[in-house]
Motif scaffolding. Structure first.
Motif, PDB file in Angstrom:
ATOM      1  N   PRO A  98      -6.082 -33.932   8.721  1.00 27.82           N
ATOM      2  CA  PRO A  98      -5.141 -33.010   9.235  1.00 27.82           C
ATOM      3  C   PRO A  98      -4.137 -33.639  10.282  1.00 27.82           C
ATOM      4  O   PRO A  98      -4.678 -34.844  10.738  1.00 27.82           O
ATOM      5  CB  PRO A  98      -5.675 -32.141   9.827  1.00 27.82           C
ATOM      6  N   PRO A  99      -2.969 -33.091  10.356  1.00 22.28           N
ATOM      7  CA  PRO A  99      -2.005 -33.629  11.373  1.00 22.28           C
ATOM      8  C   PRO A  99      -2.619 -33.682  12.668  1.00 22.28           C
ATOM      9  O   PRO A  99      -3.373 -32.747  13.091  1.00 22.28           O
ATOM     10  CB  PRO A  99      -0.726 -32.985  11.078  1.00 22.28           C
ATOM     11  N   ASP A 100      -1.862 -34.532  13.740  1.00 22.41           N
ATOM     12  CA  ASP A 100      -2.450 -34.425  15.037  1.00 22.41           C
ATOM     13  C   ASP A 100      -1.212 -34.004  15.722  1.00 22.41           C
ATOM     14  O   ASP A 100      -1.204 -33.875  17.090  1.00 22.41           O
ATOM     15  CB  ASP A 100      -2.909 -35.664  15.576  1.00 22.41           C
ATOM     16  N   ALA A 101       0.166 -33.740  15.323  1.00 19.00           N
ATOM     17  CA  ALA A 101       1.212 -33.135  15.687  1.00 19.00           C
ATOM     18  C   ALA A 101       1.907 -32.308  14.817  1.00 19.00           C
ATOM     19  O   ALA A 101       2.006 -32.786  13.407  1.00 19.00           O
ATOM     20  CB  ALA A 101       1.893 -34.169  16.552  1.00 19.00           C
ATOM     21  N   VAL A 102       2.968 -31.628  15.192  1.00 18.15           N
ATOM     22  CA  VAL A 102       3.980 -30.833  14.015  1.00 18.15           C
ATOM     23  C   VAL A 102       5.199 -30.903  15.082  1.00 18.15           C
ATOM     24  O   VAL A 102       5.325 -30.568  16.210  1.00 18.15           O
ATOM     25  CB  VAL A 102       3.427 -29.422  13.873  1.00 18.15           C
ATOM     26  N   PHE A 103       6.090 -31.397  14.360  1.00 19.72           N
ATOM     27  CA  PHE A 103       7.604 -30.996  14.697  1.00 19.72           C
ATOM     28  C   PHE A 103       8.281 -30.233  13.968  1.00 19.72           C
ATOM     29  O   PHE A 103       8.534 -30.356  12.651  1.00 19.72           O
ATOM     30  CB  PHE A 103       8.462 -32.493  14.861  1.00 19.72           C
ATOM     31  N   ALA A 104       8.748 -29.040  14.456  1.00 18.03           N
ATOM     32  CA  ALA A 104       9.509 -27.964  13.588  1.00 18.03           C
ATOM     33  C   ALA A 104      10.880 -28.195  14.051  1.00 18.03           C
ATOM     34  O   ALA A 104      11.161 -28.195  15.132  1.00 18.03           O
ATOM     35  CB  ALA A 104       8.709 -26.474  13.907  1.00 18.03           C
ATOM     36  N   ALA A 105      11.694 -27.878  12.819  1.00 14.74           N
ATOM     37  CA  ALA A 105      13.025 -27.754  13.037  1.00 14.74           C
ATOM     38  C   ALA A 105      13.495 -26.550  13.517  1.00 14.74           C
ATOM     39  O   ALA A 105      14.840 -26.403  13.899  1.00 14.74           O
ATOM     40  CB  ALA A 105      13.564 -28.211  11.765  1.00 14.74           C
ATOM     41  N   GLY A 106      12.790 -25.755  14.024  1.00 11.54           N
ATOM     42  CA  GLY A 106      13.500 -24.257  14.709  1.00 11.54           C
ATOM     43  C   GLY A 106      12.009 -23.996  15.383  1.00 11.54           C
ATOM     44  O   GLY A 106      10.959 -24.396  15.048  1.00 11.54           O
ATOM     45  N   ASP A 107      12.477 -22.972  16.530  1.00 13.60           N
ATOM     46  CA  ASP A 107      11.248 -22.715  17.376  1.00 13.60           C
ATOM     47  C   ASP A 107      10.683 -21.494  16.820  1.00 13.60           C
ATOM     48  O   ASP A 107       9.365 -21.565  17.050  1.00 13.60           O
ATOM     49  CB  ASP A 107      12.047 -22.024  18.791  1.00 13.60           C
ATOM     50  N   TYR A 108      11.105 -20.601  15.850  1.00 15.72           N
ATOM     51  CA  TYR A 108      10.271 -19.577  15.363  1.00 15.72           C
ATOM     52  C   TYR A 108       9.139 -20.225  14.502  1.00 15.72           C
ATOM     53  O   TYR A 108       8.015 -19.825  14.188  1.00 15.72           O
ATOM     54  CB  TYR A 108      11.055 -18.601  14.475  1.00 15.72           C
ATOM     55  N   ALA A 109       9.508 -21.330  13.505  1.00 10.01           N
ATOM     56  CA  ALA A 109       8.637 -21.930  12.916  1.00 10.01           C
ATOM     57  C   ALA A 109       7.491 -22.808  13.675  1.00 10.01           C
ATOM     58  O   ALA A 109       6.309 -22.842  13.466  1.00 10.01           O
ATOM     59  CB  ALA A 109       9.273 -23.207  12.102  1.00 10.01           C
ATOM     60  N   ALA A 110       7.991 -23.344  14.743  1.00  8.26           N
ATOM     61  CA  ALA A 110       6.895 -23.759  15.702  1.00  8.26           C
ATOM     62  C   ALA A 110       6.097 -22.878  16.495  1.00  8.26           C
ATOM     63  O   ALA A 110       4.686 -23.138  16.452  1.00  8.26           O
ATOM     64  CB  ALA A 110       7.677 -24.649  16.721  1.00  8.26           C
ATOM     65  N   LEU A 111       6.446 -21.558  16.533  1.00  5.66           N
ATOM     66  CA  LEU A 111       5.536 -20.432  17.156  1.00  5.66           C
ATOM     67  C   LEU A 111       4.630 -20.148  15.853  1.00  5.66           C
ATOM     68  O   LEU A 111       3.546 -19.848  16.213  1.00  5.66           O
ATOM     69  CB  LEU A 111       6.624 -19.381  17.288  1.00  5.66           C
ATOM     70  N   GLY A 112       5.047 -20.082  14.866  1.00  2.75           N
ATOM     71  CA  GLY A 112       4.156 -19.921  13.699  1.00  2.75           C
ATOM     72  C   GLY A 112       3.082 -20.955  13.568  1.00  2.75           C
ATOM     73  O   GLY A 112       1.843 -20.591  13.290  1.00  2.75           O
ATOM     74  N   ALA A 113       3.367 -22.175  13.710  1.00  2.00           N
ATOM     75  CA  ALA A 113       2.467 -23.388  13.496  1.00  2.00           C
ATOM     76  C   ALA A 113       1.496 -23.187  14.763  1.00  2.00           C
ATOM     77  O   ALA A 113       0.311 -23.379  14.708  1.00  2.00           O
ATOM     78  CB  ALA A 113       3.179 -24.608  13.399  1.00  2.00           C
ATOM     79  N   LEU A 114       2.048 -23.075  15.933  1.00  2.07           N
ATOM     80  CA  LEU A 114       1.294 -23.032  17.210  1.00  2.07           C
ATOM     81  C   LEU A 114       0.176 -21.634  17.220  1.00  2.07           C
ATOM     82  O   LEU A 114      -0.989 -21.984  17.579  1.00  2.07           O
ATOM     83  CB  LEU A 114       2.188 -22.797  18.247  1.00  2.07           C
ATOM     84  N   GLN A 115       0.698 -20.631  16.809  1.00  2.55           N
ATOM     85  CA  GLN A 115      -0.211 -19.546  16.474  1.00  2.55           C
ATOM     86  C   GLN A 115      -1.365 -19.750  15.464  1.00  2.55           C
ATOM     87  O   GLN A 115      -2.400 -19.356  15.871  1.00  2.55           O
ATOM     88  CB  GLN A 115       0.593 -18.226  16.471  1.00  2.55           C
ATOM     89  N   GLU A 116      -1.005 -20.185  14.361  1.00  6.35           N
ATOM     90  CA  GLU A 116      -2.009 -20.517  13.262  1.00  6.35           C
ATOM     91  C   GLU A 116      -3.036 -21.435  13.773  1.00  6.35           C
ATOM     92  O   GLU A 116      -4.313 -21.357  13.505  1.00  6.35           O
ATOM     93  CB  GLU A 116      -1.266 -21.105  12.116  1.00  6.35           C
ATOM     94  N   ALA A 117      -2.633 -22.611  14.426  1.00  3.88           N
ATOM     95  CA  ALA A 117      -3.484 -23.833  14.879  1.00  3.88           C
ATOM     96  C   ALA A 117      -4.598 -23.010  15.881  1.00  3.88           C
ATOM     97  O   ALA A 117      -5.701 -23.255  15.564  1.00  3.88           O
ATOM     98  CB  ALA A 117      -2.678 -24.736  15.770  1.00  3.88           C
ATOM     99  N   GLN A 118      -4.032 -22.277  16.832  1.00  2.00           N
ATOM    100  CA  GLN A 118      -5.089 -21.711  17.511  1.00  2.00           C
ATOM    101  C   GLN A 118      -5.922 -20.502  16.898  1.00  2.00           C
ATOM    102  O   GLN A 118      -6.988 -20.471  17.366  1.00  2.00           O
ATOM    103  CB  GLN A 118      -3.992 -20.824  18.759  1.00  2.00           C
ATOM    104  N   ALA A 119      -5.329 -19.795  16.017  1.00  2.00           N
ATOM    105  CA  ALA A 119      -6.094 -19.151  15.159  1.00  2.00           C
ATOM    106  C   ALA A 119      -7.418 -19.753  14.509  1.00  2.00           C
ATOM    107  O   ALA A 119      -8.184 -19.148  14.334  1.00  2.00           O
ATOM    108  CB  ALA A 119      -5.398 -18.106  14.473  1.00  2.00           C
ATOM    109  N   GLN A 120      -7.095 -21.102  13.981  1.00  2.00           N
ATOM    110  CA  GLN A 120      -8.043 -21.710  13.461  1.00  2.00           C
ATOM    111  C   GLN A 120      -8.880 -22.438  14.317  1.00  2.00           C
ATOM    112  O   GLN A 120      -9.741 -23.281  13.827  1.00  2.00           O
ATOM    113  CB  GLN A 120      -7.173 -22.903  12.669  1.00  2.00           C
ATOM    114  N   GLY A 121      -8.828 -22.263  15.731  1.00  2.00           N
ATOM    115  CA  GLY A 121      -9.622 -23.158  16.597  1.00  2.00           C
ATOM    116  C   GLY A 121      -9.109 -24.349  17.263  1.00  2.00           C
ATOM    117  O   GLY A 121      -9.979 -24.983  18.021  1.00  2.00           O
ATOM    118  N   CYS A 122      -8.027 -24.786  16.786  1.00  2.00           N
ATOM    119  CA  CYS A 122      -7.401 -25.842  17.300  1.00  2.00           C
ATOM    120  C   CYS A 122      -6.975 -25.705  18.889  1.00  2.00           C
ATOM    121  O   CYS A 122      -6.356 -24.822  19.149  1.00  2.00           O
ATOM    122  CB  CYS A 122      -6.182 -26.345  16.455  1.00  2.00           C
TER     123      CYS A 122
END
Length: 366
Positions: free
Chosen positions: A253-277
């Motif tokens: 899996p990736p060790d970082a995510v660069f999102a081209a927009g903040d709303y996408a970054a928020l979705g990635a952040l929330q899902e990562a935390q939901a998965q226990g990351c």
């Protein structure tokens, strides 16, 4: 016949027209108009009478109608994809501030990310006889023919943020390439090597340039972009969360995510935390736009500031120069603003490796 304002039951502040004033004084509407505008052809006594009567009835001139008669106005038209979040409201604030200083008012239209609505916005602004138009393209705009009418009328047109590429347009934009490059280089400096990218629609130059900046930063670090770690989408939270679920299921899996927009970054952040990351210890996250919510996420979100207010004011300045230069040659100009990387908790890793998270422990047990 006396004007309706002379009846005893008329409200002192009810609407009164220029024709009413003309009938009461027994003069033409032209005389009233000229007296109110302090025209030299009207004598002081008539001006005094007109102004006194206008004050008595609280007469307010219809400036829009006047502009339509003259074929010009002190109005600027603005078309934005939406007026939510921080970015576009902040740009519009900058536009309004600069326009007001120059004696202009603004009409704001939203395309709602719909190309057909954007076309209707253009028609509405042309009908309103605006002096110039400022546009940020909708996400679904692929054809630009509806702007031909603007140019055919010789009306000044300036794009901002989302702009057509090419030297033949006037535009004020951010250096999106540099912003993405800086963000990706920052993630690399944190020790990240498998950096995923949530990319936007590539027909829009801002997202294409952000993608190019991401790729360039990886290559400059000696890393080849992994297509499995790049997701092209409409930058919604839901799409970002779906992409993150897929990435976390990969053998590596990736060790970082660069999102081209903040709303996408928020979705990635929330899902990562939901998965226990744990963020940023296991996966760092960076966005783009500096939306207001980036300061209240947990952790706070690293992002790129787009200099919203400065962009709006620069766009108005360019538009006003075009208005002043009407009828004379004017070389199309592009103003490119420098980005500012705002490093926050979501991407700052500690020097020492943290203990294994619950997700890592579970994986080891399996």
């Amino acid at each position: 016949m006396p004007p309706r304002k002379k009846t005893t039951d008329a409200a002192p502040h009810s609407p009164v027209s220029m024709a009413d004033l003309a009938r009461e004084l027994g003069v033409s509407m032209t005389t009233i108009s000229r007296a109110l505008s302090d025209h030299h052809s009207i004598g002081p006594e008539m001006k005094r009478k007109v102004q006194k009567l206008a004050k008595k009835y609280n007469y307010q001139p219809n400036r829009v109608a006047s502009a339509l008669r003259k074929g010009r106005s002190k109005l600027l038209g603005i078309i934005v994809p939406y007026i939510e979040g921080r970015f576009f409201p902040s740009v519009v604030h900058g536009i309004e501030t600069a326009a007001s200083r120059a004696g202009y008012n603004v009409i704001i239209c939203q395309s709602h990310e719909d190309a057909e609505q954007e076309q209707r916005n253009v028609e509405a602004l042309l009908s309103a006889q605006v002096a110039g138009i400022l546009v940020s393209l909708s996400r679904t705009t692929r054809e630009l023919t509806h702007f031909d009418k603007v140019q055919a009328r010789g009306l000044p047109l300036v794009f901002f943020d989302r702009s057509p590429e090419g030297a033949a347009v006037n535009a004020v934009v951010l250096n999106d390439y540099e912003g993405a490059y800086q963000s990706t280089r920052h993630l690399l400096a944190q020790g990240c090597r498998r950096i995923a990218h949530l990319a936007g629609p590539q027909h829009l130059s801002i997202y294409r340039q952000r993608h190019q900046g991401y790729v360039a930063a990886l290559r400059d670090a000696g890393l080849a972009p992994d297509e499995a770690l790049i997701c092209f989408s409409d930058m919604t939270q839901a799409e970002a969360a779906q992409a993150m679920r897929g990435w976390l299921a990969l053998p590596q899996p990736p060790d970082a995510v660069f999102a081209a927009g903040d709303y996408a970054a928020l979705g990635a952040l929330q899902e990562a935390q939901a998965q226990g990351c744990r963020v940023p210890e296991e996966i760092a996250v960076a966005g783009f736009s500096n939306e207001a919510f980036t300061l209240i996420t947990r952790p706070t979100l690293t992002t790129v500031d787009q200099r919203c207010n400065e962009m709006g004011q620069a766009a108005v300045q360019l538009l006003l120069e075009l208005i002043e230069a009407a009828g004379t040659p004017f070389t199309p100009r592009q103003t490119v603003l420098p980005p500012q990387l705002l490093i926050r908790e979501s991407s700052q890793r500690e020097a020492a490796a943290p203990p294994a998270s619950g997700r890592q422990a579970n994986a080891a047990a399996r």
